[in-house]
Design a protein around this motif. Structure first.
Motif, PDB file in Angstrom:
ATOM      1  N   LYS A 182     -13.705   4.384  12.927  1.00 25.69           N
ATOM      2  CA  LYS A 182     -14.087   3.875  11.610  1.00 25.69           C
ATOM      3  C   LYS A 182     -13.530   4.764  10.493  1.00 25.69           C
ATOM      4  N   ALA A 183     -13.556   6.078  10.749  1.00 25.90           N
ATOM      5  CA  ALA A 183     -13.079   7.020   9.735  1.00 25.90           C
ATOM      6  C   ALA A 183     -11.622   7.406   9.958  1.00 25.90           C
ATOM      7  N   ALA A 184     -10.847   6.501  10.550  1.00 25.45           N
ATOM      8  CA  ALA A 184      -9.440   6.804  10.815  1.00 25.45           C
ATOM      9  C   ALA A 184      -8.663   6.921   9.503  1.00 25.45           C
ATOM     10  N   MET A 185      -7.615   7.733   9.509  1.00 27.42           N
ATOM     11  CA  MET A 185      -6.814   7.972   8.301  1.00 27.42           C
ATOM     12  C   MET A 185      -5.863   6.792   8.061  1.00 27.42           C
ATOM     13  N   LYS A 186      -5.709   6.448   6.793  1.00 32.90           N
ATOM     14  CA  LYS A 186      -4.857   5.327   6.386  1.00 32.90           C
ATOM     15  C   LYS A 186      -3.512   5.857   5.880  1.00 32.90           C
ATOM     16  N   ARG A 187      -2.441   5.207   6.315  1.00 35.04           N
ATOM     17  CA  ARG A 187      -1.099   5.625   5.889  1.00 35.04           C
ATOM     18  C   ARG A 187      -0.782   5.031   4.520  1.00 35.04           C
ATOM     19  N   LEU A 188      -0.249   5.880   3.676  1.00 35.93           N
ATOM     20  CA  LEU A 188       0.105   5.449   2.318  1.00 35.93           C
ATOM     21  C   LEU A 188       1.483   4.779   2.349  1.00 35.93           C
ATOM     22  N   SER A 189       1.559   3.567   1.786  1.00 35.95           N
ATOM     23  CA  SER A 189       2.840   2.834   1.777  1.00 35.95           C
ATOM     24  C   SER A 189       3.808   3.467   0.775  1.00 35.95           C
ATOM     25  N   ASP A 190       5.076   3.053   0.868  1.00 30.83           N
ATOM     26  CA  ASP A 190       6.095   3.620  -0.019  1.00 30.83           C
ATOM     27  C   ASP A 190       5.832   3.246  -1.474  1.00 30.83           C
ATOM     28  N   GLU A 191       5.387   2.003  -1.713  1.00 26.53           N
ATOM     29  CA  GLU A 191       5.111   1.586  -3.083  1.00 26.53           C
ATOM     30  C   GLU A 191       3.959   2.395  -3.674  1.00 26.53           C
ATOM     31  N   GLU A 192       2.880   2.565  -2.872  1.00 26.20           N
ATOM     32  CA  GLU A 192       1.745   3.343  -3.361  1.00 26.20           C
ATOM     33  C   GLU A 192       2.138   4.804  -3.574  1.00 26.20           C
ATOM     34  N   ARG A 193       2.965   5.322  -2.673  1.00 24.57           N
ATOM     35  CA  ARG A 193       3.411   6.715  -2.820  1.00 24.57           C
ATOM     36  C   ARG A 193       4.230   6.886  -4.094  1.00 24.57           C
ATOM     37  N   GLU A 194       5.107   5.940  -4.357  1.00 24.49           N
ATOM     38  CA  GLU A 194       5.936   6.019  -5.562  1.00 24.49           C
ATOM     39  C   GLU A 194       5.086   5.882  -6.824  1.00 24.49           C
ATOM     40  N   ALA A 195       4.049   5.009  -6.748  1.00 24.89           N
ATOM     41  CA  ALA A 195       3.177   4.834  -7.912  1.00 24.89           C
ATOM     42  C   ALA A 195       2.382   6.110  -8.186  1.00 24.89           C
ATOM     43  N   VAL A 196       1.879   6.751  -7.126  1.00 20.69           N
ATOM     44  CA  VAL A 196       1.136   8.004  -7.300  1.00 20.69           C
ATOM     45  C   VAL A 196       2.040   9.087  -7.860  1.00 20.69           C
ATOM     46  N   LEU A 197       3.280   9.135  -7.357  1.00 17.84           N
ATOM     47  CA  LEU A 197       4.220  10.154  -7.831  1.00 17.84           C
ATOM     48  C   LEU A 197       4.549   9.960  -9.315  1.00 17.84           C
ATOM     49  N   GLN A 198       4.778   8.719  -9.712  1.00 12.41           N
ATOM     50  CA  GLN A 198       5.077   8.450 -11.116  1.00 12.41           C
ATOM     51  C   GLN A 198       3.874   8.758 -12.006  1.00 12.41           C
ATOM     52  N   GLY A 199       2.670   8.460 -11.509  1.00 14.77           N
ATOM     53  CA  GLY A 199       1.475   8.773 -12.288  1.00 14.77           C
ATOM     54  C   GLY A 199       1.308  10.269 -12.490  1.00 14.77           C
ATOM     55  N   LEU A 200       1.584  11.059 -11.426  1.00 16.26           N
ATOM     56  CA  LEU A 200       1.479  12.510 -11.560  1.00 16.26           C
ATOM     57  C   LEU A 200       2.509  13.050 -12.550  1.00 16.26           C
ATOM     58  N   LYS A 201       3.733  12.504 -12.494  1.00 13.47           N
ATOM     59  CA  LYS A 201       4.761  12.966 -13.424  1.00 13.47           C
ATOM     60  C   LYS A 201       4.399  12.609 -14.863  1.00 13.47           C
ATOM     61  N   LYS A 202       3.823  11.419 -15.054  1.00 12.89           N
ATOM     62  CA  LYS A 202       3.416  11.013 -16.398  1.00 12.89           C
ATOM     63  C   LYS A 202       2.318  11.933 -16.922  1.00 12.89           C
ATOM     64  N   ASN A 203       1.365  12.266 -16.042  1.00 16.16           N
ATOM     65  CA  ASN A 203       0.302  13.188 -16.463  1.00 16.16           C
ATOM     66  C   ASN A 203       0.878  14.562 -16.799  1.00 16.16           C
ATOM     67  N   TRP A 204       1.884  14.974 -16.027  1.00 16.30           N
ATOM     68  CA  TRP A 204       2.481  16.287 -16.310  1.00 16.30           C
ATOM     69  C   TRP A 204       3.185  16.279 -17.667  1.00 16.30           C
ATOM     70  N   GLU A 205       3.857  15.167 -17.981  1.00 18.20           N
ATOM     71  CA  GLU A 205       4.539  15.071 -19.271  1.00 18.20           C
ATOM     72  C   GLU A 205       3.537  15.121 -20.421  1.00 18.20           C
ATOM     73  N   GLU A 206       2.390  14.445 -20.242  1.00 18.24           N
ATOM     74  CA  GLU A 206       1.385  14.460 -21.308  1.00 18.24           C
ATOM     75  C   GLU A 206       0.819  15.864 -21.500  1.00 18.24           C
ATOM     76  N   VAL A 207       0.519  16.530 -20.375  1.00 22.20           N
ATOM     77  CA  VAL A 207      -0.016  17.889 -20.490  1.00 22.20           C
ATOM     78  C   VAL A 207       1.039  18.825 -21.074  1.00 22.20           C
ATOM     79  N   HIS A 208       2.301  18.633 -20.666  1.00 29.82           N
ATOM     80  CA  HIS A 208       3.374  19.489 -21.185  1.00 29.82           C
ATOM     81  C   HIS A 208       3.578  19.267 -22.686  1.00 29.82           C
ATOM     82  N   LYS A 209       3.481  18.004 -23.117  1.00 24.77           N
ATOM     83  CA  LYS A 209       3.612  17.704 -24.545  1.00 24.77           C
ATOM     84  C   LYS A 209       2.492  18.368 -25.334  1.00 24.77           C
ATOM     85  N   GLU A 210       1.276  18.314 -24.772  1.00 24.38           N
ATOM     86  CA  GLU A 210       0.143  18.960 -25.440  1.00 24.38           C
ATOM     87  C   GLU A 210       0.332  20.474 -25.472  1.00 24.38           C
TER      88      GLU A 210
END
Length: 254
Positions: A182-210
Motif C-alpha cells: 500500500k505504501a509502495a513508492m510511485k515513480r515520477l513521470s518525465d512530464e512531472e519531473r520537468e514540471a517540478v524542475l521548471q517550478g524550482l528554477k522559477k522559484n530560484w529566479e524569484e528569490v534571486h531577483k529579491e
C-alpha cells in the motif's frame, strides 16, 4: 637355729622398708568377649528403628460437653412388606453328610509347586554396612524413564504452542507485506519531473531577483536576517535542482 628368730647380724639392726606383697591379677571372665559381642549386635539391630512416632493430639480436638454420650440410631419406618430373614432350621432337620471328594490335594499341591514358575526375588540395595534395605526401582538407580515410549518426544502442548507462534508470525509478515504494497513508492513521470524542475528554477529566479534588490549597505539587523534567509533559500533550491537534474528516475513515497 630357731627359725622364728633371725640370725644375729648387724644388718638386722638397720630398719628396712616393708615390702607389700604384689596384688594378684584381676579376675577377667572368659565370657567377656561373648557378652560384648551380643550387646554390640543388639545395639546395631536397633539403630535403624528410630524414635517412636506418636501422633500428637490437636488442641482443637478438646473434650466437649455431651460428646461421649451414646446416641440412638435414627428411627426407621416399619414396613410390613420387607423381606423376612430365613427361618431357623428345625430340630429334626439334619445337614447333608457323607460327601467326600476324590481329589488328592497332596499330589495336586506338589504338582503345582513343581510346574510353577519360581518367584523372582525383589531387587533391593543396601546403603550401609549394617543399614536398611531399600527397593531399587524407586531409588533412581534403574533406567526406568528412558525406556518409556514418550521419552525424548516433544510434548503436545509445546508443539501446539509452536504452531500458534508460527501462525501468528505468518499473519504478521502478511500484514507487513500488505502495508508495504500500500505504501509502495510511485515513480515520477518525465512530464512531472520537468514540471517540478521548471517550478524550482522559477522559484530560484524569484528569490534571486529579491536578493538582487537588496540595498548595498546592510547596516541593520533586519536587513542581515533577510539577506541570510534569502541565501539559505537559494542554496536549498540550487541543491534540489541539482538532485533532479542528476537523477533521471525519481520515486516518490506515498
Amino acid at each position: 637355729m630357731d627359725l622364728t628368730c633371725p640370725s644375729e647380724c648387724i644388718y638386722n639392726l638397720i630398719p628396712s622398708d616393708l615390702k607389700e606383697p604384689p596384688q594378684p591379677p584381676r579376675y577377667i571372665s572368659i565370657f567377656k568377649a561373648t557378652v560384648k559381642d551380643d550387646m554390640q549386635k543388639a545395639k546395631t539391630a536397633m539403630k535403624t528403628m528410630g524414635p517412636a512416632k506418636v501422633e500428637v493430639p490437636s488442641p482443637k480436638d478438646f473434650l466437649k460437653k455431651h460428646s461421649k454420650e451414646k446416641t440412638l440410631p435414627p428411627k426407621k419406618k416399619f414396613d410390613r412388606n420387607m423381606p423376612k430373614k430365613p427361618a431357623v432350621p428345625l430340630r429334626t432337620d439334619h445337614p447333608v453328610m457323607g460327601i467326600q471328594s476324590g481329589k488328592n490335594f497332596i499330589n495336586t499341591n506338589a504338582a503345582d509347586v513343581i510346574m510353577g514358575v519360581a518367584k523372582k526375588p525383589k531387587p533391593i540395595y543396601v546403603d550401609k554396612r549394617t543399614g536398611d534395605k531399600h527397593d531399587v526401582e524407586p531409588s533412581g538407580l534403574v533406567p526406568k524413564y528412558i525406556n518409556k515410549k514418550d521419552y525424548g518426544v516433544t510434548p503436545e502442548y509445546i508443539c501446539r504452542r509452536n504452531e500458534e507462534l508460527k501462525k501468528a508470525q505468518e499473519e504478521y509478515d502478511r500484514y507487513i507485506q500488505e502495508n508495504l504494497k500500500k505504501a509502495a513508492m510511485k515513480r515520477l513521470s518525465d512530464e512531472e519531473r520537468e514540471a517540478v524542475l521548471q517550478g524550482l528554477k522559477k522559484n530560484w529566479e524569484e528569490v534571486h531577483k529579491e536578493f538582487q534588490s537588496l540595498s548595498v549597505f546592510i547596516d541593520s539587523i533586519p536587513k542581515k536576517i533577510r539577506k541570510q534567509r534569502l541565501e539559505e533559500e537559494m542554496k536549498q533550491l540550487e541543491h534540489d535542482i541539482g538532485v533532479i537534474e542528476k537523477h533521471k528516475i525519481i520515486y516518490i513515497a506515498n
